[in-house]
Design an enzyme around this catalytic site. Structure first.
Site, PDB file in Angstrom:
ATOM      1  N   ASP A 232       0.795  -1.229   0.000  1.00 45.67           N
ATOM      2  CA  ASP A 232       0.000   0.000   0.000  1.00 45.67           C
ATOM      3  C   ASP A 232       0.828   1.280   0.000  1.00 45.67           C
ATOM      4  OD1 ASP A 232       1.088  -0.169   2.516  1.00 45.67           O
ATOM      5  OD2 ASP A 232      -0.768  -0.867   3.458  1.00 45.67           O
TER       6      ASP A 232
ATOM      7  N   HIS B  90       7.197   4.728  12.618  1.00 46.13           N
ATOM      8  CA  HIS B  90       7.454   5.589  11.459  1.00 46.13           C
ATOM      9  C   HIS B  90       6.206   6.118  10.755  1.00 46.13           C
ATOM     10  CE1 HIS B  90       6.528   1.844   9.395  1.00 46.13           C
ATOM     11  NE2 HIS B  90       6.311   2.552   8.308  1.00 46.13           N
TER      12      HIS B  90
ATOM     13  N   ARG C 142       3.160   8.048   9.149  1.00 51.43           N
ATOM     14  CA  ARG C 142       2.917   9.467   8.827  1.00 51.43           C
ATOM     15  C   ARG C 142       1.777  10.102   9.615  1.00 51.43           C
ATOM     16  NH1 ARG C 142       5.520   8.927   4.035  1.00 51.43           N
ATOM     17  NH2 ARG C 142       6.180  10.869   3.072  1.00 51.43           N
TER      18      ARG C 142
ATOM     19  N   GLU D   6      -1.833   4.987   3.390  1.00 54.84           N
ATOM     20  CA  GLU D   6      -1.846   3.590   2.933  1.00 54.84           C
ATOM     21  C   GLU D   6      -3.243   3.006   2.761  1.00 54.84           C
ATOM     22  OE1 GLU D   6       0.057   4.782   5.374  1.00 54.84           O
ATOM     23  OE2 GLU D   6       2.137   4.394   4.826  1.00 54.84           O
TER      24      GLU D   6
ATOM     25  N   HIS E 240      13.978   4.787  11.925  1.00 54.45           N
ATOM     26  CA  HIS E 240      13.698   4.999  10.499  1.00 54.45           C
ATOM     27  C   HIS E 240      14.389   6.280  10.029  1.00 54.45           C
ATOM     28  CE1 HIS E 240      11.357   5.681   6.852  1.00 54.45           C
ATOM     29  NE2 HIS E 240      10.773   4.497   6.994  1.00 54.45           N
TER      30      HIS E 240
ATOM     31  N   GLU F 246      -0.752  -9.017  -1.235  1.00 57.11           N
ATOM     32  CA  GLU F 246      -1.241  -8.479   0.049  1.00 57.11           C
ATOM     33  C   GLU F 246      -2.462  -7.583  -0.182  1.00 57.11           C
ATOM     34  OE1 GLU F 246       0.859  -5.659   2.866  1.00 57.11           O
ATOM     35  OE2 GLU F 246       1.520  -7.551   3.728  1.00 57.11           O
TER      36      GLU F 246
HETATM   37  C1  UD1 Z   1       7.125   4.569   3.213  1.00 55.60           C
HETATM   38  C2  UD1 Z   1       5.676   4.208   2.886  1.00 55.60           C
HETATM   39  C3  UD1 Z   1       5.053   3.462   4.057  1.00 55.60           C
HETATM   40  C4  UD1 Z   1       5.905   2.306   4.515  1.00 55.60           C
HETATM   41  C5  UD1 Z   1       7.327   2.774   4.776  1.00 55.60           C
HETATM   42  C6  UD1 Z   1       8.193   1.588   5.104  1.00 55.60           C
HETATM   43  C7  UD1 Z   1       4.429   5.735   1.441  1.00 55.60           C
HETATM   44  C8  UD1 Z   1       3.589   6.949   1.371  1.00 55.60           C
HETATM   45  N1  UD1 Z   1       4.907   5.408   2.646  1.00 55.60           N
HETATM   46  O1  UD1 Z   1       7.089   5.522   4.258  1.00 55.60           O
HETATM   47  O2  UD1 Z   1       3.780   2.978   3.667  1.00 55.60           O
HETATM   48  O3  UD1 Z   1       5.361   1.787   5.700  1.00 55.60           O
HETATM   49  O4  UD1 Z   1       7.838   3.418   3.598  1.00 55.60           O
HETATM   50  O5  UD1 Z   1       9.347   1.968   5.777  1.00 55.60           O
HETATM   51  O6  UD1 Z   1       4.641   5.094   0.442  1.00 55.60           O
HETATM   52  N2  UD1 Z   1      14.709   7.878   3.806  1.00 55.60           N
HETATM   53  C9  UD1 Z   1      16.073   7.770   3.644  1.00 55.60           C
HETATM   54  N3  UD1 Z   1      16.591   6.572   3.217  1.00 55.60           N
HETATM   55  C10 UD1 Z   1      15.822   5.490   2.975  1.00 55.60           C
HETATM   56  C11 UD1 Z   1      14.435   5.594   3.160  1.00 55.60           C
HETATM   57  C12 UD1 Z   1      13.884   6.805   3.561  1.00 55.60           C
HETATM   58  O7  UD1 Z   1      16.813   8.720   3.870  1.00 55.60           O
HETATM   59  O8  UD1 Z   1      16.359   4.439   2.598  1.00 55.60           O
HETATM   60  C13 UD1 Z   1      14.139   9.187   4.233  1.00 55.60           C
HETATM   61  C14 UD1 Z   1      14.202  10.236   3.102  1.00 55.60           C
HETATM   62  O9  UD1 Z   1      14.454  11.491   3.647  1.00 55.60           O
HETATM   63  C15 UD1 Z   1      12.786  10.169   2.522  1.00 55.60           C
HETATM   64  C16 UD1 Z   1      11.983   9.930   3.801  1.00 55.60           C
HETATM   65  O10 UD1 Z   1      12.766   9.029   4.576  1.00 55.60           O
HETATM   66  O11 UD1 Z   1      12.433  11.334   1.836  1.00 55.60           O
HETATM   67  C17 UD1 Z   1      10.574   9.405   3.617  1.00 55.60           C
HETATM   68  O12 UD1 Z   1      10.556   8.231   2.804  1.00 55.60           O
HETATM   69  P1  UD1 Z   1       9.145   7.768   2.164  1.00 55.60           P
HETATM   70  O13 UD1 Z   1       9.339   6.505   1.425  1.00 55.60           O
HETATM   71  O14 UD1 Z   1       8.481   8.870   1.450  1.00 55.60           O
HETATM   72  O15 UD1 Z   1       8.230   7.533   3.435  1.00 55.60           O
HETATM   73  P2  UD1 Z   1       8.329   6.451   4.571  1.00 55.60           P
HETATM   74  O16 UD1 Z   1       7.991   7.162   5.828  1.00 55.60           O
HETATM   75  O17 UD1 Z   1       9.596   5.718   4.484  1.00 55.60           O
HETATM   76  N1  UDP Z   2      12.855  -4.102   9.338  1.00 63.59           N
HETATM   77  C1  UDP Z   2      14.215  -4.188   9.035  1.00 63.59           C
HETATM   78  N2  UDP Z   2      15.097  -3.388   9.733  1.00 63.59           N
HETATM   79  C2  UDP Z   2      14.672  -2.512  10.681  1.00 63.59           C
HETATM   80  C3  UDP Z   2      13.293  -2.407  10.959  1.00 63.59           C
HETATM   81  C4  UDP Z   2      12.406  -3.224  10.256  1.00 63.59           C
HETATM   82  O1  UDP Z   2      14.625  -4.980   8.197  1.00 63.59           O
HETATM   83  O2  UDP Z   2      15.522  -1.829  11.282  1.00 63.59           O
HETATM   84  C5  UDP Z   2      11.925  -4.945   8.556  1.00 63.59           C
HETATM   85  C6  UDP Z   2      10.903  -5.708   9.372  1.00 63.59           C
HETATM   86  O3  UDP Z   2      11.405  -6.976   9.721  1.00 63.59           O
HETATM   87  C7  UDP Z   2       9.734  -5.800   8.402  1.00 63.59           C
HETATM   88  C8  UDP Z   2       9.841  -4.543   7.580  1.00 63.59           C
HETATM   89  O4  UDP Z   2      11.169  -4.074   7.746  1.00 63.59           O
HETATM   90  O5  UDP Z   2       9.867  -6.892   7.516  1.00 63.59           O
HETATM   91  C9  UDP Z   2       8.847  -3.534   8.052  1.00 63.59           C
HETATM   92  O6  UDP Z   2       9.139  -2.310   7.491  1.00 63.59           O
HETATM   93  P1  UDP Z   2       8.456  -0.986   8.009  1.00 63.59           P
HETATM   94  O7  UDP Z   2       8.062  -1.122   9.433  1.00 63.59           O
HETATM   95  O8  UDP Z   2       9.364   0.115   7.630  1.00 63.59           O
HETATM   96  O9  UDP Z   2       7.191  -0.874   7.057  1.00 63.59           O
HETATM   97  P2  UDP Z   2       5.673  -1.395   7.173  1.00 63.59           P
HETATM   98  O10 UDP Z   2       5.684  -2.871   7.302  1.00 63.59           O
HETATM   99  O11 UDP Z   2       5.063  -0.702   8.331  1.00 63.59           O
HETATM  100  O12 UDP Z   2       5.090  -0.925   5.892  1.00 63.59           O
END
Ligand code: UD1
Ligand code: UDP
Length: 376
Positions: free
Chosen positions: A96, A217, A219, A132, A250, A118
């Protein structure tokens, strides 16, 4: 021969698609192409390395502190190019995220069939998880193959009027992913020992005390609500110096800033970078219990028999609540504390939270998905 393009962009999508990629790439009757939007960067790279996933196209879209428009707008045009040039018969998306929704939309515009891994998860609160809940509903509207992880997810889709013929119960591929790496946990024991116990990375023994594993993490909580949960966590940690609280933080700046502001300096709260999947599940296997707002973690903790406090108002993983090992506490200070001390006490008294089968499947989901794709 069917040509299937698998697309992902974030850490959890890659983890849950890894078993599907593995199974499809071994199937001679299917040509498998893998595309990453690069919505995540470092956190995605960790997963690709662990599962040896080779990417055919990388859109490399992540920007610092991106908002919901950034990924959506930037990916749509690039996806048009990729889909026009490579014309898969089916585009597979997972979950999602923005990547999943926008990729499905691009496939829809190109009249390419969509397979949704999923499918059917619902909180029935459009603002939680945000965005999501909306993303996954949008995908359902245009999806041709709905791979529902559980019977409940299938029933959600049926209730909403989607055709039964397009819905398949497959289990959740997260269990397959865990099986793929769990066997290696014994080997990992050594390197993780170096990492967590022998001070190699952190300058101290993180396992010196029993610990609670924390992640957060989402939003919809950003801002005051997020800070309020952090303050509650800090109070609990101060009340319970006999435990460590290990929190892989995160990389989202909206998480990094308040977490460091509120929790840095609390002696028994260990803020560490996002851990690679091996190490994270190792931490999961060793902790007392978990506090999280993560979706995937609510599913995985069953395998390690760790109860989980769900730091959310609602969950789409009601199977975990019904099974009796996950507890919704919202951001409510009183509820969080009550549940924390209750679980602590119950575990001390040997209470078993895991008396049922894993509601999320048996680790054969990717094979089931492959068979459906081959035969339909
Ligand atoms: C995203 C997804 C969320 C999911 C999460 C998993 C959307 C809207 N949100 O949220 O559903 O649960 O990923 O973790 O699709 N960043 C880094 N390095 C990384 C990843 C993220 O620096 O490897 C930072 C960056 O500043 C980036 C910010 O995190 O701009 C937000 O990343 P984004 O993918 O937009 O949102 P998440 O909160 O990670
Ligand atoms: N995870 C990981 N390293 C971390 C935290 C989480 O590999 O430091 C894994 C966790 O085992 C799970 C997935 O990341 O499989 C969950 O990701 P996240 O919580 O970011 O996203 P969500 O599932 O809420 O979309």
């Amino acid at each position: 021969m069917k040509k299937i393009m698998i697309i992902f962009g974030t850490r959890p999508e890659a983890i849950k698609m890894a078993p599907v990629i593995d199974v499809l790439r071994r199937e001679k009757e299917i040509e498998t192409v893998v595309c990453s939007t690069g919505q995540h960067r470092e956190m995605l790279k960790q997963v690709l390395e662990i599962f040896n996933i080779e990417i055919d196209f990388d859109l490399d879209l992540m920007r610092e502190n991106q908002d919901l428009f950034d990924i959506s707008v930037n990916s749509l045009n690039k996806l048009k190019e990729v889909l026009t040039e490579h014309t898969p018969d089916i585009l597979m998306v997972q979950g999602d995220t923005s990547t999943a929704f926008i990729s499905a939309l691009a496939a829809f515009y190109k009249r390419i069939k969509i397979a949704h891994v999923e499918a059917g998860l619902r909180s029935y609160n459009i603002n939680s998880p945000y965005p999501e809940e909306a993303n996954r509903r949008f995908i359902s509207v245009i999806s041709d193959y709905n791979f529902a992880p559980t019977e409940d997810a299938k029933q959600n889709l049926i209730k909403e009027g989607f055709e039964k013929e397009k819905i398949y119960v497959t289990g959740n591929t997260v269990v397959d992913a865990l099986h793929m790496v769990k066997e290696k946990l014994n080997n990992l024991e050594l390197s993780a020992k170096n990492e967590y116990e022998l001070n190699n990375s952190f300058g101290e023994n993180l396992f010196a005390k029993p610990f609670i594993l924390v992640t957060m993490h989402r939003r919809e909580k950003f801002g005051d609500e997020f800070k309020s949960v952090l303050k509650t966590l800090k109070e609990i940690a101060l009340q319970r110096p006999e435990y460590n609280f290990i929190y892989p933080v995160h990389l989202n700046p909206n998480v990094q800033v308040p977490v460091n502001e509120i929790l840095k300096g609390v002696k028994n709260i260990k803020l560490i970078p996002p851990q690679d999947y091996f190490k994270f599940i190792y931490l999961m296997s060793k902790c007392l219990f978990i506090m999280t707002d993560s979706g995937g973690v609510q599913e995985e903790c069953f395998v390690f028999e760790k109860p989980v406090i769900v730091l959310r108002d609602v969950t789409e993983r009601n199977e975990a609540i019904k099974a009796g090992y996950a507890f919704l506490v919202s951001s409510n200070e009183k509820l969080i504390k009550e549940k924390f001390f209750e679980i602590e006490n119950n575990l001390k008294n040997g209470y078993n939270y895991f008396n049922c089968e894993n509601p999320f499947g048996n680790g054969k989901s990717a094979e089931i998905i492959k068979e459906i794709l081959l035969n339909n």
